[in-house]
Structure formats: structure tokens, C-alpha cells
Design an enzyme around this catalytic site. Structure first.
Site, PDB file in Angstrom:
ATOM      1  N   VAL A  19      -3.803   4.426   9.327  1.00 10.31           N
ATOM      2  CA  VAL A  19      -3.028   4.335   8.091  1.00 10.31           C
ATOM      3  C   VAL A  19      -3.210   5.646   7.352  1.00 10.31           C
ATOM      4  O   VAL A  19      -4.338   6.085   7.129  1.00 10.31           O
ATOM      5  CB  VAL A  19      -3.497   3.155   7.202  1.00 10.31           C
ATOM      6  CG1 VAL A  19      -2.746   3.148   5.885  1.00 10.31           C
ATOM      7  CG2 VAL A  19      -3.279   1.840   7.931  1.00 10.31           C
ATOM      8  N   SER A  20      -2.096   6.283   6.971  1.00  4.39           N
ATOM      9  CA  SER A  20      -2.207   7.590   6.337  1.00  4.39           C
ATOM     10  C   SER A  20      -2.031   7.547   4.836  1.00  4.39           C
ATOM     11  O   SER A  20      -2.363   8.484   4.143  1.00  4.39           O
ATOM     12  CB  SER A  20      -1.164   8.559   6.930  1.00  4.39           C
ATOM     13  OG  SER A  20       0.133   8.080   6.691  1.00  4.39           O
ATOM     14  N   SER A  21      -1.500   6.446   4.296  1.00  2.91           N
ATOM     15  CA  SER A  21      -1.291   6.389   2.849  1.00  2.91           C
ATOM     16  C   SER A  21      -1.070   4.954   2.405  1.00  2.91           C
ATOM     17  O   SER A  21      -0.841   4.055   3.214  1.00  2.91           O
ATOM     18  CB  SER A  21      -0.072   7.238   2.448  1.00  2.91           C
ATOM     19  OG  SER A  21       1.113   6.642   2.949  1.00  2.91           O
ATOM     20  N   GLN A  24       2.254   3.078   3.455  1.00  2.39           N
ATOM     21  CA  GLN A  24       2.368   2.317   4.693  1.00  2.39           C
ATOM     22  C   GLN A  24       1.885   0.886   4.505  1.00  2.39           C
ATOM     23  O   GLN A  24       2.407  -0.039   5.106  1.00  2.39           O
ATOM     24  CB  GLN A  24       1.569   3.019   5.789  1.00  2.39           C
ATOM     25  CG  GLN A  24       2.239   4.309   6.227  1.00  2.39           C
ATOM     26  CD  GLN A  24       1.285   5.224   6.959  1.00  2.39           C
ATOM     27  OE1 GLN A  24       0.084   5.061   6.861  1.00  2.39           O
ATOM     28  NE2 GLN A  24       1.830   6.192   7.660  1.00  2.39           N
ATOM     29  N   VAL A  59      -5.548   9.407   7.435  1.00  2.00           N
ATOM     30  CA  VAL A  59      -5.438  10.568   8.330  1.00  2.00           C
ATOM     31  C   VAL A  59      -4.002  10.691   8.818  1.00  2.00           C
ATOM     32  O   VAL A  59      -3.399   9.706   9.238  1.00  2.00           O
ATOM     33  CB  VAL A  59      -6.379  10.431   9.544  1.00  2.00           C
ATOM     34  CG1 VAL A  59      -6.265  11.651  10.441  1.00  2.00           C
ATOM     35  CG2 VAL A  59      -7.812  10.244   9.084  1.00  2.00           C
TER      36      VAL A  59
END
Length: 465
Positions: A19-21, A24, A59
Site C-alpha cells: 500500500v503506497s498511500s 488506496q 512504498v
């Protein structure tokens, strides 16, 4: 590689989550959602067993350097993983180059992957591989376009004088998304002018502390204040981004002074012998190199000036946080070591011979640390601890794991010390240059602790490797 079908072979399956943010999570692609769907997928296949859950939070998919992704690839190389599953291809990668490099590793170690929401991907045929590569190209383009959109947003914010980060220079604060001068601004401005006048960062930091009670490190004062163009009111292409603290001319003078100091430091030729070895016994900090200036006068009236390499406690000089004042010449330390180190060697060797030489097996302890890391991940996945707590605790456990060898050898090995005693190291030492002397001492000594006694007398404690 063919999409996994039901078979008699029991596949060890890794669930990969990224999960980047927070965006999401709002789209239903949260950590919990990805984990539950991955485990459900395994439970629906009788020939699959969960190997582990690998989690990278916050990430970007364009980055290859991800903590748990690296751990997953290492497990693939160790033959512990047969199949990797994730929800969508963009959870795996958004960079075509990274995807192709990783795919080569998976094929080498006979590991497959499946995007459970996109079952039409099939890397077992040329057409399937071409389709995946094309999809990765579009995913990479979308990620790069996203970065351009972010840059455009930042550019617009700066144009309108809005902050794009919560980190602000000392002397400023954020009000209604704009930088304004804080209550500390007059003190910071006065200290900047003090630096301009005296050209000493140590003096400026000390002046700021003694006059206004504001404590800053040298590095912070240099980078956050003196090197920060925002103190002129400028930022990027906005000439009126925030209130001005000093003039453009003063800022340019500051940069010139700092550059000159940097050049002087980088061009320093003298290699201090005991750099990194000397420790102040009062405060526990490393002692740094300095110079002692001396003047002598001949009978004919000629004045001679000398500079001697020496060491001092920086905590005392810069912050007055240590009572170990004064400087000690390098030659005095050399004289002491050459005179007394033989006795120290004898004591060290005798102490070594009295200790147990039994090796210690640490493998059980390392397995316990690995189980703690696994339980820690479960706590985070179940939202029992925060992300920050998870990362901090995991970093601590992994540091212990990395530093702990499988087998701890017997305590110390005086072989090097004994051989130097036998070869007459004192006569050999006199023929070394400073760089060689530094390597010599570092090869046998871990640190030298200096304690100031009465007057200029120092007490030495030598800790051998």
C-alpha cells in the site's frame, strides 16, 4: 510459468501486500483487505499452504528497494516459496525494468506468481509474457504521470505562497498554509547577523543559546537557517514566497563564508592519527582533531609560530555540556602509548587466558527473534499496534538479529598482539607515516578513553579489539 492448477503438489504460497498511500485504502485496497483476500484464495485451493505474509506499507511500486519485498526474494532464492500471490499487478510492480529483472529471478528458482484479481495474466506463453510486459508499461506510465501531477500541484502551491511540507526554518511558523515569522524570528535574525560579523558557527550557536535560550546543533543551524533561501523570502521561482528575514546581499555573503569554510576543511591535509579512537571519559562522546597554536621568540627577535595537532572534547567546546576542557597534543598520546602499551598488552593477554574459550551457539536465540518479528507483523495486520510502532520495533529486532552471529567464537584473539610484541613494534612504528600509524592503532585498539585529572594530566583507559 503456467497458472497454478489444482494438483497433488502442495504449494508454499507467499502473500505479498503493498500500500503506497491512504488513497488506496479508500479505494478498498487496504492492508487488511489484501491480506484477507490472499488468505481466502489459499484456503480455496487444497494444494496450497500459507508460507508467510510480506508487507510493504507506504512504498511506491516504482521502487525496488522494499524491506519485505527483499525478504521475499531472498526466500525465493532459498527455495522456500513456490507461488507468490497479490491482488493486482500494480501491487507487484509499476516499473517494467524492475518487473523483468525480478521475473528472471523467479524463473531461475521455479517460482510463479498470480494476480488474483487479474487471472488473465499468463507468463507461460510468449503472447502472455508480451501482454504482461505491455501492461507493466502502462502501469509505469500511469505512475510517472502521477508524479508529474504531484509536481504540478506543488508548483501551484509555491506560486500562491502555500507550504508544501510541514518542515519550516527556525524563526518561521505555518498559519493558514503560509509561512509567517514566529516569535523566535528576532532571535534567529540577530544570530544570523552575529554569524556574519564573527564568521563562527560555534560562536553563533553558543550566542543563540546564551542570549535567547534557543538550542540548535551546528548542522541544523547551518542547513535549516544559513543555507535556507527562505530566510530571504524567496523559494523556487516565487520572489515573495514568505516574509523576508535578511537581505539578498547578506544571504550571498553567508554562502560565500560557508563555501570558504567548506573548502578549507576539505583541503585539510593533516591526517590525525587517532581520529575515531579517542573517547571523552566524562561524556562518552568522540573527541575531535584540532590545533594548538604556539609562539616563540628567538634571541634575534624573530618570532616563530607553530601549530601542533591535538584533540579536544567537542561537547565542551561547542555546547559546554562536558567538563573535560582543554586540548591534548597528539604527540603526548603517542608517547604514552609507546611507553605503556606493552604493559597493556601483557594485561590483556593474561586476562584473555583466564576467560572461557567455549563457543556460544546463538541459533536458538536468533529463531526466537524471528518469531518475535512474525508476531509483531500479526499485531500490526490486526491493527493492535500503529505503523510507527511496528516499524520501530521491527527495526530494533532486525538489528539484534543482524548483529548476532550463529556461533560466537571464543572471547578475543590476542594473536595479533602477541606477534607485534615479538617483532618489536616500537622500532617498526617509527618508520610509519601518519596514515599507516592510524591503521596500526586501529588494528589493535577499539577505543582510548581520556579522563581529565588535575591540571593537564590525563588518565588513559585502552580498550583492545
Amino acid at each position: 510459468m503456467k497458472r497454478v492448477q489444482e494438483s497433488e503438489k502442495l504449494l508454499r504460497v507467499a502473500v505479498y501486500i503493498r500500500v503506497s498511500s491512504d488513497e488506496q485504502a479508500e479505494r478498498g485496497d487496504s492492508i487488511r483487505d489484501q491480506k484477507e483476500r490472499g488468505i481466502k484464495y489459499i484456503e480455496e485451493h487444497k494444494n496450497m499452504i500459507l508460507q508467510d505474509v510480506y508487507l510493504d506499507d507506504g512504498v511506491s511500486g516504482q521502487k525496488l528497494d522494499r524491506d519485505d519485498f527483499t525478504r521475499l526474494i531472498n526466500h525465493v532464492k532459498e527455495g522456500l516459496v513456490d507461488l507468490i500471490i497479490f491482488t493486482k499487478l500494480d501491487r507487484w510492480f509499476r516499473s517494467l525494468r524492475h518487473y523483468l529483472n525480478t521475473q528472471t529471478i523467479l524463473e531461475k528458482y521455479n517460482a510463479a506468481w498470480t494476480a488474483i484479481d487479474q487471472p488473465f495474466f499468463d507468463t507461460s506463453t510468449p503472447y502472455g509474457r508480451a501482454f504482461v510486459a505491455q501492461s507493466m508499461t502502462w502501469a509505469e506510465l500511469e505512475a510517472q504521470n502521477g508524479g508529474l501531477r504531484v509536481a504540478d500541484v506543488f508548483r501551484t502551491k509555491v506560486t500562491h505562497g502555500e507550504v508544501i511540507t510541514g518542515k519550516v526554518p527556525r524563526g518561521y511558523e505555518i498559519i493558514d498554509k503560509h509561512l509567517v515569522l514566529s516569535e523566535e524570528a528576532p532571535a534567529i535574525r540577530d544570530t544570523i547577523l552575529y554569524f556574519l560579523k564573527h564568521q563562527s558557527m560555534n560562536g553563533a550557536v553558543q550566542y543563540l543559546k546564551e542570549t535567547y535560550g534557543i538550542v540548535m546543533t551546528l548542522q541544523n543551524f547551518k542547513q535549516s537557517v544559513l543555507r535556507n533561501e527562505k530566510i530571504t523570502g524567496h523559494y523556487r521561482e516565487n520572489e515573495a514566497y514568505c516574509p523576508r528575514m535578511i537581505s539578498d546581499e547578506a544571504f550571498l555573503d553567508i554562502q560565500r563564508i560557508l563555501d570558504q569554510k567548506s573548502n578549507i576543511k576539505s583541503s585539510q591535509k593533516y591526517p590525525y592519527i587517532f581520529t575515531g579512537l579517542l573517547v571523552c571519559d566524562e561524556c562518552g562522546h568522540k573527541m575531535g582533531g584540532c590545533q594548538i597554536n604556539a609562539v616563540s621568540k628567538r634571541k634575534d627577535g624573530t618570532v616563530l609560530r607553530y601549530k601542533y595537532p591535538a584533540y579536544e572534547c567537542k561537547q565542551h567546546r561547542s555546547y559546554r555540556k562536558c567538563s573535560n576542557r582543554g586540548k591534548i597534543r597528539e604527540v603526548r598520546i603517542e608517547e604514552y602509548l609507546l611507553k605503556n602499551v606493552g604493559k597493556q598488552f601483557d594485561s590483556f593477554i593474561a586476562d584473555f587466558e583466564t576467560k572461557s574459550r567455549d563457543a556460544v551457539d546463538n541459533r536458538m536465540k536468533k529463531n526466537q527473534l524471528r518469531r518475535k518479528i512474525s508476531r509483531l507483523k500479526d499485531l500490526y495486520l490486526n491493527e493492535a499496534i500503529s505503523l510507527e510502532e511496528y516499524k520501530n520495533d521491527r527495526a530494533g529486532l532486525e538489528a539484534q538479529l543482524e548483529q548476532l552471529p550463529d556461533i560466537t567464537p571464543p572471547v578475543g584473539n590476542p594473536g595479533t598482539l602477541i606477534s607485534m610484541q615479538n617483532t618489536g613494534f616500537e622500532s617498526m612504528y617509527l618508520h610509519l607515516d601518519n596514515q599507516q600509524k592510524r591503521l596500526f592503532w586501529r588494528s589493535v585498539i577499539k577505543e582510548i578513553r581520556l579522563k581529565r585529572c588535575s591540571g593537564s594530566h590525563r588518565e588513559y583507559t585502552i580498550i583492545f579489539l
